[in-house]
Design an enzyme around this catalytic site. Sequence first.
Site, PDB file in Angstrom:
ATOM      1  N   ASP A  37       0.887  -1.170   0.000  1.00  0.00           N
ATOM      2  CA  ASP A  37       0.000   0.000   0.000  1.00  0.00           C
ATOM      3  C   ASP A  37       0.918   1.211   0.000  1.00  0.00           C
ATOM      4  O   ASP A  37       1.653   1.436   0.979  1.00  0.00           O
ATOM      5  CB  ASP A  37      -0.892  -0.024   1.255  1.00  0.00           C
ATOM      6  CG  ASP A  37      -1.868   1.145   1.266  1.00  0.00           C
ATOM      7  OD1 ASP A  37      -1.588   2.169   0.615  1.00  0.00           O
ATOM      8  OD2 ASP A  37      -2.904   1.027   1.936  1.00  0.00           O
ATOM      9  N   TYR A 161      -6.145  16.178  -8.576  1.00  0.00           N
ATOM     10  CA  TYR A 161      -5.464  15.247  -9.483  1.00  0.00           C
ATOM     11  C   TYR A 161      -4.390  15.998 -10.288  1.00  0.00           C
ATOM     12  O   TYR A 161      -3.249  15.544 -10.403  1.00  0.00           O
ATOM     13  CB  TYR A 161      -6.482  14.588 -10.420  1.00  0.00           C
ATOM     14  CG  TYR A 161      -5.896  13.513 -11.308  1.00  0.00           C
ATOM     15  CD1 TYR A 161      -5.620  12.240 -10.801  1.00  0.00           C
ATOM     16  CD2 TYR A 161      -5.605  13.769 -12.650  1.00  0.00           C
ATOM     17  CE1 TYR A 161      -5.078  11.242 -11.616  1.00  0.00           C
ATOM     18  CE2 TYR A 161      -5.066  12.777 -13.470  1.00  0.00           C
ATOM     19  CZ  TYR A 161      -4.805  11.523 -12.949  1.00  0.00           C
ATOM     20  OH  TYR A 161      -4.267  10.542 -13.753  1.00  0.00           O
TER      21      TYR A 161
HETATM   22  N1  LIG Z   1      -6.590   5.531 -17.249  1.00  0.00           N
HETATM   23  C1  LIG Z   1      -6.192   6.642 -17.810  1.00  0.00           C
HETATM   24  O1  LIG Z   1      -6.793   7.132 -18.784  1.00  0.00           O
HETATM   25  C2  LIG Z   1      -4.970   7.371 -17.282  1.00  0.00           C
HETATM   26  C3  LIG Z   1      -4.543   8.513 -17.961  1.00  0.00           C
HETATM   27  C4  LIG Z   1      -3.406   9.174 -17.514  1.00  0.00           C
HETATM   28  C5  LIG Z   1      -2.712   8.682 -16.423  1.00  0.00           C
HETATM   29  N2  LIG Z   1      -3.167   7.582 -15.769  1.00  0.00           N
HETATM   30  C6  LIG Z   1      -2.392   7.104 -14.624  1.00  0.00           C
HETATM   31  O2  LIG Z   1      -2.093   5.737 -14.798  1.00  0.00           O
HETATM   32  C7  LIG Z   1      -1.913   5.101 -13.530  1.00  0.00           C
HETATM   33  C8  LIG Z   1      -2.740   3.845 -13.501  1.00  0.00           C
HETATM   34  O3  LIG Z   1      -4.101   4.240 -13.547  1.00  0.00           O
HETATM   35  P1  LIG Z   1      -5.288   3.297 -14.013  1.00  0.00           P
HETATM   36  O4  LIG Z   1      -5.942   3.955 -15.169  1.00  0.00           O
HETATM   37  O5  LIG Z   1      -4.838   1.897 -14.103  1.00  0.00           O
HETATM   38  O6  LIG Z   1      -6.248   3.524 -12.745  1.00  0.00           O
HETATM   39  P2  LIG Z   1      -7.168   2.488 -11.976  1.00  0.00           P
HETATM   40  O7  LIG Z   1      -7.853   1.619 -12.931  1.00  0.00           O
HETATM   41  O8  LIG Z   1      -8.004   3.315 -11.043  1.00  0.00           O
HETATM   42  O9  LIG Z   1      -6.093   1.675 -11.145  1.00  0.00           O
HETATM   43  C9  LIG Z   1      -5.349   2.351 -10.170  1.00  0.00           C
HETATM   44  C10 LIG Z   1      -4.540   1.334  -9.421  1.00  0.00           C
HETATM   45  O10 LIG Z   1      -3.846   2.008  -8.356  1.00  0.00           O
HETATM   46  C11 LIG Z   1      -3.970   1.208  -7.199  1.00  0.00           C
HETATM   47  N3  LIG Z   1      -3.877   1.978  -5.963  1.00  0.00           N
HETATM   48  C12 LIG Z   1      -4.653   2.988  -5.550  1.00  0.00           C
HETATM   49  N4  LIG Z   1      -4.269   3.389  -4.332  1.00  0.00           N
HETATM   50  C13 LIG Z   1      -3.241   2.588  -3.961  1.00  0.00           C
HETATM   51  C14 LIG Z   1      -2.424   2.493  -2.809  1.00  0.00           C
HETATM   52  N5  LIG Z   1      -2.598   3.289  -1.765  1.00  0.00           N
HETATM   53  N6  LIG Z   1      -1.462   1.546  -2.793  1.00  0.00           N
HETATM   54  C15 LIG Z   1      -1.279   0.720  -3.829  1.00  0.00           C
HETATM   55  N7  LIG Z   1      -2.022   0.744  -4.955  1.00  0.00           N
HETATM   56  C16 LIG Z   1      -2.982   1.680  -5.001  1.00  0.00           C
HETATM   57  C17 LIG Z   1      -5.352   0.603  -7.308  1.00  0.00           C
HETATM   58  O11 LIG Z   1      -5.426  -0.508  -6.465  1.00  0.00           O
HETATM   59  P3  LIG Z   1      -6.809  -1.001  -5.821  1.00  0.00           P
HETATM   60  O12 LIG Z   1      -7.401  -1.866  -6.870  1.00  0.00           O
HETATM   61  O13 LIG Z   1      -6.369  -1.718  -4.584  1.00  0.00           O
HETATM   62  O14 LIG Z   1      -7.613   0.229  -5.545  1.00  0.00           O
HETATM   63  C18 LIG Z   1      -5.398   0.244  -8.784  1.00  0.00           C
HETATM   64  O15 LIG Z   1      -4.769  -0.995  -9.029  1.00  0.00           O
HETATM   65  C19 LIG Z   1      -2.335   6.141 -12.475  1.00  0.00           C
HETATM   66  O16 LIG Z   1      -1.192   6.721 -11.922  1.00  0.00           O
HETATM   67  C20 LIG Z   1      -3.123   7.155 -13.296  1.00  0.00           C
HETATM   68  O17 LIG Z   1      -3.119   8.426 -12.703  1.00  0.00           O
HETATM   69  C21 LIG Z   1      -4.265   6.904 -16.181  1.00  0.00           C
END
Ligand SMILES: NC(=O)c1ccc[n+]([C@@H]2O[C@H](COP(=O)([O-])OP(=O)(O)OC[C@H]3O[C@@H](n4cnc5c(N)ncnc54)[C@H](OP(=O)(O)O)[C@@H]3O)[C@@H](O)[C@H]2O)c1
Length: 237
Positions: A37, A161
């Site tokens: 975490d 964010y």
């Molecule tokens: N999706 C997009 O379009 C997009 C665009 C630009 C940037 N990003 C960036 O890409 C990265 C991945 O995002 P995503 O799209 O895969 O988002 P997501 O689907 O919401 O997944 C986020 C992940 O982060 C984990 N997480 C949250 N809080 C945590 C903590 N305290 N400790 C450990 N893990 C934690 C979550 O785990 P849990 O399942 O346990 O909650 C989940 O696996 C992020 O940094 C996001 O800001 C995404």
Amino acid sequence: MGRLGFRVLLTSRGADGEAAALRLARNGIDVEHRRLDVVDAKSIEALAGQLRDEGRKVDVLVNNAGVYLDSEGARAARTTLEVNFFGPMRLTDALLDMMPAGAAVVMVSSGMGELSNFPPRLQEQLGAPALSRAQLLELMQAYAADVEQGRAREVGWPSAYRVSKAGLNALVRVLAVELSERRIRVNAVCPGWVRTEMGGRSAERSVEEGAQSIVATATLEDGPTGGIFRDGRAIDW
Ligand SMILES: NC(=O)c1ccc[n+]([C@@H]2O[C@H](COP(=O)([O-])OP(=O)(O)OC[C@H]3O[C@@H](n4cnc5c(N)ncnc54)[C@H](OP(=O)(O)O)[C@@H]3O)[C@@H](O)[C@H]2O)c1
């Protein structure tokens, strides 16, 4: 990363990460799961301690965990900063002694952290070429205090964010300087708008496409440091 021959250590807070690691292992990827975490200092310490005891080295660290919360209150702002900014900073610091020369740190950031979303004074402060870690931490604390005192909008801060990702981008530049003598590269990647839980179903890119950008930056040999990239190309801070 696994297909490129890396031994992958995949972390998650919950059992879903373990299941993901099992699926990957069944497909021939050399992968292990560990609990982590990123907002829990003890959890970070425990992981770092395990790896140190096992004599591991960390060639590539991908800080991917992130949150995008709907609410904009003080609590949500704190959580957003903790996960998106302080978490990657603390985890990177904790694993640094296991990173050899040539290692790479990748911060999964976002174009939403672009400085053009900030008023000129904050753009100047966050984008200052000589920004120190102490100054950056002060700026992040100032944002949290402004939210708590209900004056974030008046000061000109954009959403939590955006602030967290602009902070993360600034951290990349700070770390790149701090680690240059050790030849550790630190870069940020924007994966684009990806069909994850955060991005939603209408997002433009598949998870594989989003991940590709991250892998490309993580594996650039003798590549750049202190930059932000999308699809391997530098983009604006
Ligand atoms: N999706 C997009 O379009 C997009 C665009 C630009 C940037 N990003 C960036 O890409 C990265 C991945 O995002 P995503 O799209 O895969 O988002 P997501 O689907 O919401 O997944 C986020 C992940 O982060 C984990 N997480 C949250 N809080 C945590 C903590 N305290 N400790 C450990 N893990 C934690 C979550 O785990 P849990 O399942 O346990 O909650 C989940 O696996 C992020 O940094 C996001 O800001 C995404």
